[in-house]
Every structure is written in C-alpha cells, then in structure tokens.
Design a protein around this motif. Structure first.
Motif, short mmCIF file in Angstrom:
data_model
loop_
_atom_site.label_atom_id
_atom_site.label_comp_id
_atom_site.label_asym_id
_atom_site.label_seq_id
_atom_site.Cartn_x
_atom_site.Cartn_y
_atom_site.Cartn_z
N TRP A 218 -19.78 -1.39 12.17
CA TRP A 218 -19.96 -0.20 13.03
C TRP A 218 -19.61 -0.51 14.50
CZ3 TRP A 218 -23.26 -1.00 16.94
CH2 TRP A 218 -24.44 -1.73 16.76
N GLN B 41 -16.36 6.59 16.44
CA GLN B 41 -16.61 7.27 15.16
C GLN B 41 -18.08 7.15 14.76
OE1 GLN B 41 -14.19 5.11 15.99
NE2 GLN B 41 -12.48 5.17 14.50
N THR B 42 -18.67 5.98 15.01
CA THR B 42 -20.09 5.76 14.68
C THR B 42 -20.97 6.73 15.44
OG1 THR B 42 -19.71 3.42 14.21
CG2 THR B 42 -21.96 4.06 14.72
N GLU C 75 -20.04 9.58 16.86
CA GLU C 75 -19.75 10.96 16.46
C GLU C 75 -20.52 11.34 15.20
OE1 GLU C 75 -15.49 11.02 16.24
OE2 GLU C 75 -15.25 11.49 18.38
N LYS C 76 -20.60 10.41 14.26
CA LYS C 76 -21.36 10.66 13.03
C LYS C 76 -22.85 10.81 13.32
CE LYS C 76 -22.10 9.10 8.28
NZ LYS C 76 -23.50 9.51 8.29
N SER D 296 -23.42 14.25 14.90
CA SER D 296 -23.32 15.32 13.91
C SER D 296 -24.57 15.36 13.03
CB SER D 296 -22.06 15.09 13.06
OG SER D 296 -21.98 16.04 12.04
N ASP D 297 -25.02 14.20 12.59
CA ASP D 297 -26.22 14.13 11.74
C ASP D 297 -27.45 14.66 12.46
OD1 ASP D 297 -24.73 13.06 9.71
OD2 ASP D 297 -25.44 11.00 9.95
N ASN E 24 -25.63 2.70 15.83
CA ASN E 24 -25.79 3.17 14.46
C ASN E 24 -27.26 3.28 14.09
OD1 ASN E 24 -24.77 3.94 11.94
ND2 ASN E 24 -25.04 1.88 11.11
#
Length: 500
Positions: A23, A29-30, A32-33, A36-37, A295
C-alpha cells in the motif's frame, strides 16, 4: 538458542513488511479507496445526511460540504453520541470513548469504534515487526516488555466504556505477549503517578527487561528511580535491554540524557499515536520521519500552517504535499471524525514513501512579534547548542518576554539542566544562531533590533515535574509544551520558586 517465538517473528515480520510496502507504494490509490469507503459507510448517519454525503464523489465535493472542525465545533455531534444516540457520526455506537483533557473544552470524549480499534493495535505491532524485518533482531521477544501508560480501569458512560487511550489499549495485549508484559495489572491500575513509578521500579528490578516504552519525559523518571535505587546504569541493571519505543514528543532533546542513564546506545522506534487514530510509525532505523498510515481507515488532508487561520485555506490531499512545508494535519476517520483538526503540525521528510515528523502544535508557537517559531525549530536549535558538548538537558520550554525590565524583548528559554554548559554565553549563542538560520522572521527581528538574542533561565532539578504536579498533570500521558505564545508556564515556574 532462539525460542520458537523468536524464530516465528522473522517470517511473520517479512509478511507484514510485504503487505505494508504494497500500500505504501500506491499511496494515492490507497487514500482514494479509504476516502470512498468512509463516505459510503457513513452516508446514512446523522452527520452524513446533514452534510449530503450521498452527493460526495470527490475530494472537492467533500471540501464544499464538510468544513474543518476542531473538537469544540464537532462537540454537538459528540454529545449526542455520549448520550447514547446511534448512527450519529458512524454507524452504530462506539465501543469506547478515549477521554482526554482539553485545554479549552474540559474533558474530551473521542469515539473509538469497532472499525477503528484494530488500527490502534496493529500499528504498534507493525512498528515492531518492521524493526524485526529490517534488523533481524528478535532477541528481545523472549524478555519482559514494559509500557508506561495510564490506568486500564475503565468507567462506563451510557453503556460505553471510557478511559485513557493507553488504558484501553492495555486490554488488547495479544496472548503471546501476556507473559512478557510489565507492569502487573495491579500496578498499572495505580492512579498516583509517583506511587506507580516506585511500584514499577520494585516490580521490574528482578526481571529480564528487554523492551521499554512510553513518553520520554516519564520514562526518564522511571530510569532515574532505577539509578537512585541501584546505584547502577539502567543498561547494567537490565543487561538485555536493547529497544526503546516512544511517542508523544521528540526524543532528540532527551537522547544524550537517556544514553547517560542507560550507559550505552539502544535502538529506538518512534510512534505517532493519538486518541483520534494511530497515524504513523518509524519504519526504518536510518531514515528520518515516520511512515504515514495510509491504509488504516484514516483520510488525511493538509493545510499550510502559515495559511491556516485565513479564510477558506487550501486543503491538500496526499498527492499535493511537498517535503519541508509545515502543515496542519486534518483527518476523517472510521471512528466518525470528519474534517477534524487535531491541532498537530507535521512536515514531510519523504514522499516516496510518505514519511512525516511532528513539528509542533498549531496553538503552540511563539509569534509575539510575527516570528511564528514552532516546536521543531526550538528542538533543533537546542540540539545544535548541545552538539559536540557534554551538556545534558532534562526538560525545557520557551516563552516570549515582551516587556523586560530593561532592553529589548526576547525569547526566554526555561531549561532544566542535568549537566550545565561550561560556557553559557557560547551555548546561548549557538542556540540563537541555529534558530536564526531556521527561521528567517526571527533572523530579521534580531537583525532589525526588534528582539535581542534569547536568554536562558535555569530551572531547579525536578522543577518541571513540580510545575506539572501543580497543575494536576503529573503523569504518563501528559506532555509539557515546548513553547507558548504567552507566559502562563513561565510565570508558574517563577511564582513557585522553581527557577534559579
């Protein structure tokens, strides 16, 4: 011969290192996820509905709908949670409140949820495993480990347990470490800090201590009691002690004193835990800064500290930050904090991977004349003064002296020395020059004869402990501010006769 525990630690550490590197090598990207979550899971909460989470699809949408808030501004929502209401900031109810003492708001109740609790535990574990993966050192896992922490006794408030974060975490020590853990539960429950330290000394003296952990200023008290009791260096009392884990304050000002108390160098791991989340830990022994936990159910935003108090300052995500800039760190978390200002300032030492140092508190600075001197600057200036000398400092803080009896105003440094400088004038000059080099505003004020160079006021032995006791903050979770923009601490030290 290595124990089974020590043998298993290495392959486990390598697996954890691989997962973290995965990660850390995809930071944007980490995050962004995570973002979103968080939005998806909280969109049907009271806060999510009030802030139209259903329409948030980007960071820009989030900024439009969710302002930056500190605890005071979020308090109306927190109070609903404290009263027992469900689905307010995060689905369901929290499993704990971490109770902290706020300076303006009295007690603060920081929610910890079923989703957020694991990151508090895993980050501390992973910090140790990354150390094992890097160094191969596993000898310490068979010895006794101590964490100087708050009492694990928890209260209940409307069915939710509450206590100090370190006391809550004490309930999550994994089974394979239970036999290694010190102090005993009974000793850990002692509320009076000095009684507790004496009990810890008595309990740990006969043991094979290999890991010692806590806030440096309070570990120092423990070390000093050990030396007083035995007449030996800590490293001679505990011959296999080889790892010091710390958080909460910068270790650098304490390092010389600690090495003198221990009698040798030991490896150290720096952590950045808080009631609001476990944000970073040192992942490499020879790299400056701590690996930001991207993360861990925490979405990070950063605001440049020098613009923070302006209207609508720019909020940067991880992809926009640069090394060396002083940022206020803003977090949104799976404990239900949204656009939350911790009050901490950080600087990035690396963006590949993302590593930070804690540079101070946005409220802890000196800017009586527009100089905006921050914690990191005074700590590094002191280090420059100490470097190459035998000077040892127990503790220090800095305050402005705006209206001295004579001469220009100046910064007054209150220092409790263990070993004083042989040449005080040279020591003062070294610190002042280092501060001028770091802070151009301070340099201009000295050059322009607005300020005179700093002055040092010596504090008596254990003076800062007496100060903390006098304000009811003597204990393992309380930290002395490195600097203040007023003279509250300075006046208390003087009024109590703690200066000389």
């Amino acid at each position: 011969m290595l124990s089974i525990k020590a043998l298993l630690a290495k392959p486990f550490a390598k697996r954890v290192e691989k997962a973290i590197n995965k990660w850390a090598s995809a930071p944007v990207q980490t995050q962004e996820k995570v973002f979103s979550d968080l939005i998806n899971k909280a969109k049907n909460t009271a806060f999510g509905r009030d802030h139209d989470f259903g329409a948030i699809h980007s960071h820009a949408d989030f900024v439009k709908r969710v302002p930056i808030r500190d605890y005071e501004a979020l308090k109306p929502y927190v109070e609903r949670v404290v009263q027992g209401e469900e689905h307010v900031l995060w689905p369901g109810k929290p499993i704990y409140f971490a109770k902290t003492s706020g300076t303006t708001s009295g007690a603060k109740y920081i929610p910890i949820t079923k989703a957020s609790m694991p990151s508090h535990i895993k980050a501390a574990r992973n910090a140790i495993l990354m150390y094992v993966a890097e160094t191969g050192n596993t000898a310490f896992v068979t010895g006794k480990m101590i964490f100087l922490q708050g009492s694990p006794v928890l209260e209940k408030k409307n069915g939710i347990e509450l206590g100090r974060l370190s006391g809550i975490v004490a309930h999550y020590v994994p089974n394979y470490l239970q036999k290694n853990r010190m102090p005993s539960w009974e000793t850990n429950c002692i509320e009076d800090w000095e009684t507790k330290v004496n009990a810890i000394v008595k309990e740990t003296l006969p043991e094979n201590m290999t890991v010692i952990s806590g806030i440096p200023s309070w570990v120092q008290m423990y070390f000093e009691r050990l030396v007083e009791t035995t007449g030996k260096k800590v490293g001679d009392v505990f011959e296999n002690f080889n790892l010091f884990i710390f958080g909460g304050v910068n270790y650098a000002p304490y390092r010389a004193k600690f090495e003198n108390l221990i009698g040798r160098k030991v490896d150290s791991i720096e952590l950045y835990p808080a009631s609001e989340g476990f944000f970073a830990f040192q992942d490499k022994q020879n790299e400056q800064g701590m690996l930001l936990q991207l993360n861990a159910g925490i979405f990070y935003e950063f605001v440049k500290a020098d613009a923070f108090f302006s209207d609508n300052p720019q909020r940067y995500t991880i992809k926009d930050v640069v090394v060396g800039v002083n940022y206020v760190m803003i977090v949104s978390t799976n404990a239900g904090l949204w656009g939350y200002n911790l009050g901490d300032t950080v600087q990035f030492t690396s963006t590949s991977p993302y590593r930070v140092i804690v540079s101070g508190r946005i409220k802890h600075f000196i800017s009586a004349f527009g100089e905006h001197v921050i914690g990191k600057e005074v700590e590094q200036a002191l280090q420059a003064g100490i470097s190459g000398t035998n000077v040892k400092v127990n503790e220090f803080t800095v305050a402005p002296q705006i209206s001295p009896d004579k001469g220009l105003p100046y910064h007054e440094w209150f220092i409790e020395f263990d070993t004083e400088p042989e040449d005080m004038a040279q020591f003062v000059n070294s610190i002042d020059q280092a501060l001028q080099q770091q802070n151009s505003y301070y340099f201009d004020l000295i050059e322009g004869k607005i300020l005179q160079p700093l002055k040092i006021t010596k504090v008596v032995t254990n003076g800062f402990q007496e100060h903390m006791r006098s304000i009811g903050k003597l204990g393992g979770q309380n930290k002395l501010p490195r600097l203040s923009n007023d003279r509250t601490i300075a006046n208390n030290l003087i009024n109590l006769g703690l200066t000389k």
